[in-house]
Design a protein around this motif. Structure first.
Motif, mmCIF file in Angstrom:
data_model
loop_
_atom_site.group_PDB
_atom_site.id
_atom_site.type_symbol
_atom_site.label_atom_id
_atom_site.label_comp_id
_atom_site.label_asym_id
_atom_site.label_seq_id
_atom_site.Cartn_x
_atom_site.Cartn_y
_atom_site.Cartn_z
ATOM 1 N N ASN A 9 -4.317 -12.436 4.041
ATOM 2 C CA ASN A 9 -3.929 -11.049 3.809
ATOM 3 C C ASN A 9 -2.427 -10.974 3.979
ATOM 4 N N GLY A 11 1.017 -8.156 3.052
ATOM 5 C CA GLY A 11 1.465 -6.898 2.467
ATOM 6 C C GLY A 11 2.549 -6.284 3.318
ATOM 7 N N MET A 19 6.647 -6.666 6.933
ATOM 8 C CA MET A 19 5.458 -7.138 6.239
ATOM 9 C C MET A 19 4.508 -7.740 7.258
ATOM 10 N N ARG A 105 -5.630 -7.762 -1.526
ATOM 11 C CA ARG A 105 -4.293 -7.311 -1.893
ATOM 12 C C ARG A 105 -4.379 -5.827 -2.201
ATOM 13 N N SER A 107 -2.635 -2.374 -3.551
ATOM 14 C CA SER A 107 -1.572 -1.977 -4.477
ATOM 15 C C SER A 107 -0.466 -1.258 -3.712
ATOM 16 N N ALA A 108 0.721 -1.218 -4.295
ATOM 17 C CA ALA A 108 1.888 -0.609 -3.640
ATOM 18 C C ALA A 108 1.648 0.854 -3.277
ATOM 19 N N TRP A 134 -11.905 -5.337 -7.767
ATOM 20 C CA TRP A 134 -11.015 -4.332 -7.209
ATOM 21 C C TRP A 134 -11.753 -3.009 -7.085
ATOM 22 N N ILE A 161 -2.150 -12.923 -5.893
ATOM 23 C CA ILE A 161 -0.792 -12.962 -5.350
ATOM 24 C C ILE A 161 -0.266 -11.567 -5.108
ATOM 25 N N GLY A 162 -0.340 -10.697 -6.081
ATOM 26 C CA GLY A 162 0.203 -9.355 -5.899
ATOM 27 C C GLY A 162 -0.061 -8.476 -7.106
ATOM 28 N N TRP A 163 0.695 -7.406 -7.196
ATOM 29 C CA TRP A 163 0.526 -6.394 -8.225
ATOM 30 C C TRP A 163 1.798 -6.287 -9.059
#
Length: 167
Positions: A9, A11, A19, A105, A107-108, A134, A161-163
């Protein structure tokens, strides 16, 4: 810092200045004692300061905005939940996953959480199927991509990995 640990995890905290990440072990047979000593939850400032180990909060995926936090149910369950400490409330999100869920992950904007589901089969040969899923934390709607099957420790392997920011 990670040695042969997995970052499961990762973020940013809601303040955007720190982070967080969680180090876990993968294959117990090939993980060193030094790596087992590094398993845990860490917080790191974005100024390049070294990471600091924090108390591990069981099943915490990510702190969200305000007093909200996102958690995963204990294995082998496949549900997620959001708690709001200020409102003393909890919302559960059932998923369609039948395997182990991990590698979350958020989202922002903290509206969607993506994760991997790992399904293992052992007949006639050992295989692993990975499904990217998701969940929209507003509506509770879950979506997924078709599974990718592989043999253990053989390519291809899928990870999140990410968004990408929306246009």
């Amino acid at each position: 810092i990670t040695l042969d640990c997995l970052v499961t995890n990762i973020g940013f905290l809601p303040d955007g200045k720190q982070m967080f990440f969680t180090l876990d072990t993968g294959d117990d047979d090939s993980t060193s004692k030094a790596s087992f000593g590094r398993v845990g939850r860490y917080v790191m400032k974005t100024d390049g300061s070294p990471p600091v180990r924090t108390a591990r909060i069981s099943n915490l995926i990510a702190p969200l905005s305000g007093s909200r936090s996102l958690y995963a149910g204990r294995f082998p369950s496949s549900f997620l939940y959001v708690t709001d400490a200020a409102a003393k409330a909890r919302r559960d999100y059932a998923t369609l996953a039948t395997g182990v869920i991990d590698f979350f992950r958020v989202s922002a904007d903290a509206r969607i959480v993506a994760f991997l589901e790992e399904q293992r089969a052992y007949t006639p040969i050992a295989t692993i199927s990975l499904v990217i899923r998701w969940v929209d934390l507003g509506s509770g709607l879950e979506q997924s991509l078709p599974s990718v099957s592989t043999k253990p420790v053989v390519l291809p392997w899928v990870n999140l990995i990410g968004w990408f920011p929306a246009d």
